[in-house]
Motif scaffolding. Structure first.
Motif, PDB file in Angstrom:
ATOM      1  N   GLY A 286       0.975  -1.267  -0.050  1.00  0.00           N
ATOM      2  CA  GLY A 286       0.143  -0.184   0.065  1.00  0.00           C
ATOM      3  C   GLY A 286       0.695   1.176   0.069  1.00  0.00           C
ATOM      4  N   ASN A 376      -7.740  -6.063  -4.714  1.00  0.00           N
ATOM      5  CA  ASN A 376      -7.123  -4.723  -4.511  1.00  0.00           C
ATOM      6  C   ASN A 376      -5.794  -4.847  -3.885  1.00  0.00           C
ATOM      7  OD1 ASN A 376      -9.780  -3.788  -5.647  1.00  0.00           O
ATOM      8  ND2 ASN A 376     -10.759  -4.217  -3.630  1.00  0.00           N
ATOM      9  N   ASP A 379      -4.112  -1.823  -2.555  1.00  0.00           N
ATOM     10  CA  ASP A 379      -4.510  -0.794  -1.413  1.00  0.00           C
ATOM     11  C   ASP A 379      -3.683  -1.199  -0.085  1.00  0.00           C
ATOM     12  OD1 ASP A 379      -6.234   0.038  -3.149  1.00  0.00           O
ATOM     13  OD2 ASP A 379      -8.022  -0.995  -2.665  1.00  0.00           O
TER      14      ASP A 379
END
Length: 543
Positions: A286, A376, A379
């Motif tokens: 992230g 994802n 993220d």
């Protein structure tokens, strides 16, 4: 959950101080020295700068791994400008060799400065608990970097440059570190540094969550075991010291194997510092983006359009066949290598592996893929910046499995095959492999070390080179066979089709590999280092 090595190493390429040539070390030791170590925070800040370069590209981010091209376990997915690292036609001036050499000596200079200042302070006052820990960390990093130079450049008849600044009554005069007469002298210095580190460092369990990435007593004991194993190349009595150190890890420091092979390479931060952990680089994803870039370096180039993988190191047919001796599809093989048709998850989507990028190999390293499986992923689990493709994983530099294998080797070299068998079978049981059919041999040791530690920064090439100099005929023959071989890969008739048929062929790049002889055990010093030494540093023989 935040931990030191995630925080301290985040964006290390931008945050770390530059590392000057070790032959011009004044810049390492001169900056406002009178203002250092007035309080605990200054000690913490100084030591944190020791950890940051370890993750840089010139060290355990990528560059040092190019050397493994000289083995038969990996091939390069992309042609490099230094094929001599794979053909064993070393010059010493290959950019990865030159860069890591300077980085390690820069690190030793920084550690020398901290040790000198804190030991001088200790003569006049009692160090605080933080200062004592910081001194232990500096001893550990100095010895750790010293080891990585010593075993790659030093021999029994010629050691590597080294000096301890604390041995000087006044400030170090910044002359060039003297070349030691033998690598055995260097190894003795490393052992002394680890003994000092052990006397100052806390146990891993005594660290709070914010500091668990720092060096611990167990890490120093592990480096002693590794140093003794390399020292045993020249002095067989050191095998007994290997056994003693691993016994200490087991009985005094409570080190053990993780319950599963998968857990060692998990993206679950709560399991990063389990019993198998000794020393490594904790990565994050992230926005933080800290850690070693190596997991992204070995990811398929461009990752099928999902992420900026670099595709730079790939498994060979040789290491696949070695692992498959334990049964196709075994736990260790599945966790280590992706083959055509294997299913895996990337960014929350199940895929079947194939490879259309760069030089063909037919495989991908799977050991570090756990963070990339999450939906994802950028993220939380993977650095959103694909130009620094770090991820949330514990990237091991030393782990207990390696220590068990060192002890098994030591047992074999000292005539205790039954004890070696027990240690090897612990690893095999953990990966649900059948136990050895009889008592362990050096061939079993070669197989287990090669398979268990594949694609890690444990230096398989270093193993092969020390084994090639071994007094044991069995391990010597196996090492020479691999050192003199050219790696093989799979060539698929349709690279984009997981069902395609394939042929096993010689890897198409760097085919003119030199015949291995004893002088290739070590690298040659960079030419500019030899020049700057003005005749006071002897080049390694036959270079």
């Amino acid at each position: 959950m935040k931990k030191l090595m995630i925080i301290a190493l985040a964006g290390a390429a931008m945050l770390s101080t530059s590392c000057s040539d070790f032959l011009d070390p004044q810049s390492e030791g001169n900056p406002t020295t009178t203002n250092y170590f007035k309080n605990d925070q200054q000690a913490i800040d100084a030591v944190d700068e020791l950890y940051k370069p370890l993750v840089e590209e010139a060290m355990f981010g990528r560059e040092i791994y190019w050397e493994q091209g000289g083995t038969c376990d990996i091939v390069w997915g992309r042609t490099r400008s230094y094929p001599t690292l794979a053909t064993l036609k070393y010059t010493g001036d290959e950019s990865p060799l030159r860069g890591t050499f300077n980085q390690f000596y820069g690190e030793m200079a920084r550690a020398n400065f901290i040790i000198k200042k804190l030991t001088d302070k200790e003569k006049g006052t009692t160090l605080s608990a933080i200062e004592k820990r910081s001194l232990g960390e500096a001893y550990f990093i100095r010895g750790f970097c010293h080891f990585w130079v010593a075993h790659r450049y030093g021999t029994d008849s010629q050691g590597v440059p080294f000096c301890r600044w604390e041995d000087w009554s006044d400030d170090y005069d910044y002359t060039m570190p003297p070349q030691q007469s033998s690598v055995q002298v260097n190894y003795d210095y490393i052992i002394q540094d680890m003994d000092k580190a052990i006397s100052y460092l806390p146990n891993l369990e005594d660290y709070g969550n914010a500091d668990k990435g720092r060096a611990s007593k167990a890490a120093a004991v592990a480096l002693k075991a590794k140093t003794y194993a390399y020292w045993a190349t020249w002095d067989a009595t050191k095998w007994n010291d290997v056994i003693k150190q691993v016994d200490l890890l087991e009985n005094t420091y409570g080190r053990d194997l993780a319950p599963t092979f998968d857990e060692v390479f998990t993206s679950d931060q709560s399991k990063f510092w389990g019993k198998e952990y000794l020393f490594g680089i904790a990565g994050d994803g992230g926005a933080n983006g800290g850690g070693s870039e190596f997991p992204g370096v070995v990811l398929e180039n461009k990752a099928w359009g999902v992420y900026n993988g670099w595709g730079q190191n790939k498994p060979s047919e040789d290491i696949y066949e070695e692992m498959a001796k334990d049964g196709a599809g075994n736990d260790r093989l599945k966790r280590s290598i992706l083959c055509y048709g294997d299913t895996f998850e990337l960014n929350g989507v199940e895929r079947r592996f194939f490879s259309t990028s760069d030089i063909q190999a037919g495989f991908m390293i799977n050991k570090y893929m756990d963070p990339f499986k999450h939906a994802n992923m950028t993220d939380t689990y993977v650095n959103a910046n694909g130009d620094w493709p770090t991820c949330r994983i514990m990237f091991p530099l030393m782990r207990y499995a390696e220590m068990l294998l060192f002890r098994a080797e030591a047992y074999l070299m000292t005539g205790n095959a039954a004890a070696a068998t027990a240690d090897i079978n612990k690893l095999r049981q953990r990966s649900h492999l059948a136990p050895l059919k009889g008592t362990a041999t050096m061939a079993d040791l070669y197989h287990e070390r090669r398979c268990e530690l594949a694609f890690e920064m444990t230096d398989h090439l270093g193993d092969l080179k020390r084994w090639a100099a071994s007094s044991n005929a069995e391990i010597k023959a196996l090492a020479l066979k691999e050192l003199n071989a050219h790696p093989r890969v799979r060539a698929y008739s349709d690279r984009s089709n997981p069902e395609s048929d394939f042929k096993v062929i010689d890897y198409e790049d760097y085919r003119d590999k030199a015949a291995y002889d004893s002088h290739l055990m070590v690298f040659p010093y960079p030419s500019d280092v030899i020049s700057k030494y003005g005749g006071k540093l002897k080049q390694n023989p036959n270079y």
